[in-house]
Design a protein around this motif. Structure first.
Motif, PDB file in Angstrom:
ATOM      1  N   LYS A 177      -4.118  -3.910   1.409  1.00  0.00           N
ATOM      2  CA  LYS A 177      -3.362  -3.649   0.182  1.00  0.00           C
ATOM      3  C   LYS A 177      -2.881  -2.199   0.146  1.00  0.00           C
ATOM      4  N   ARG A 178      -3.745  -1.303   0.546  1.00  0.00           N
ATOM      5  CA  ARG A 178      -3.400   0.114   0.565  1.00  0.00           C
ATOM      6  C   ARG A 178      -2.289   0.397   1.576  1.00  0.00           C
ATOM      7  N   SER A 179      -2.394  -0.203   2.754  1.00  0.00           N
ATOM      8  CA  SER A 179      -1.367   0.025   3.763  1.00  0.00           C
ATOM      9  C   SER A 179      -0.040  -0.606   3.350  1.00  0.00           C
ATOM     10  N   LEU A 180      -0.075  -1.774   2.729  1.00  0.00           N
ATOM     11  CA  LEU A 180       1.149  -2.411   2.250  1.00  0.00           C
ATOM     12  C   LEU A 180       1.819  -1.548   1.185  1.00  0.00           C
ATOM     13  N   ARG A 181       1.035  -0.983   0.304  1.00  0.00           N
ATOM     14  CA  ARG A 181       1.573  -0.112  -0.731  1.00  0.00           C
ATOM     15  C   ARG A 181       2.239   1.111  -0.109  1.00  0.00           C
ATOM     16  N   ARG A 182       1.597   1.699   0.913  1.00  0.00           N
ATOM     17  CA  ARG A 182       2.175   2.865   1.574  1.00  0.00           C
ATOM     18  C   ARG A 182       3.473   2.524   2.294  1.00  0.00           C
ATOM     19  N   VAL A 183       3.515   1.369   2.932  1.00  0.00           N
ATOM     20  CA  VAL A 183       4.732   0.945   3.630  1.00  0.00           C
ATOM     21  C   VAL A 183       5.865   0.731   2.636  1.00  0.00           C
ATOM     22  N   LEU A 184       5.574   0.108   1.509  1.00  0.00           N
ATOM     23  CA  LEU A 184       6.599  -0.119   0.496  1.00  0.00           C
ATOM     24  C   LEU A 184       7.111   1.191  -0.095  1.00  0.00           C
ATOM     25  N   ILE A 185       6.224   2.134  -0.325  1.00  0.00           N
ATOM     26  CA  ILE A 185       6.645   3.438  -0.842  1.00  0.00           C
ATOM     27  C   ILE A 185       7.508   4.160   0.186  1.00  0.00           C
ATOM     28  N   ALA A 186       7.130   4.097   1.453  1.00  0.00           N
ATOM     29  CA  ALA A 186       7.920   4.741   2.506  1.00  0.00           C
ATOM     30  C   ALA A 186       9.289   4.092   2.638  1.00  0.00           C
ATOM     31  N   ALA A 187       9.356   2.762   2.561  1.00  0.00           N
ATOM     32  CA  ALA A 187      10.638   2.063   2.657  1.00  0.00           C
ATOM     33  C   ALA A 187      11.536   2.426   1.480  1.00  0.00           C
ATOM     34  N   ALA A 188      10.955   2.502   0.293  1.00  0.00           N
ATOM     35  CA  ALA A 188      11.736   2.879  -0.886  1.00  0.00           C
ATOM     36  C   ALA A 188      12.256   4.309  -0.755  1.00  0.00           C
ATOM     37  N   ALA A 189      11.436   5.201  -0.213  1.00  0.00           N
ATOM     38  CA  ALA A 189      11.865   6.581  -0.032  1.00  0.00           C
ATOM     39  C   ALA A 189      13.003   6.678   0.983  1.00  0.00           C
TER      40      ALA A 189
END
Length: 66
Positions: A14-26
């Motif tokens: 869950k933590r890694s998915l959240r980080r990937v989504l934040i990076a993609a949005a950025a």
């Protein structure tokens, strides 16, 4: 005896998915604002069309340099 409250621990997935989504949005936000780091070749074509004011264009043939 008092029971300790157990806080919800987020799993590694869950933590890694959240980080990937934040990076993609950025990346998408920076791409949209600054027009750098185009992700697809068609985006470069759209950018050139917009800059030159030609409207929609089509690739007729490709000249491959030997």
């Amino acid at each position: 005896m008092k029971k300790e409250k157990k806080g919800r621990l987020s799993s590694r997935r869950k933590r890694s998915l959240r980080r990937v989504l934040i990076a993609a949005a950025a990346v998408l936000l920076v791409n949209r604002i600054f027009l750098i780091g185009l992700l697809f070749p068609i985006q470069a074509l759209w950018h050139i069309e917009e800059r030159t004011g030609t409207g929609r264009t089509a690739v007729v043939c490709r000249d491959w340099v030997p």
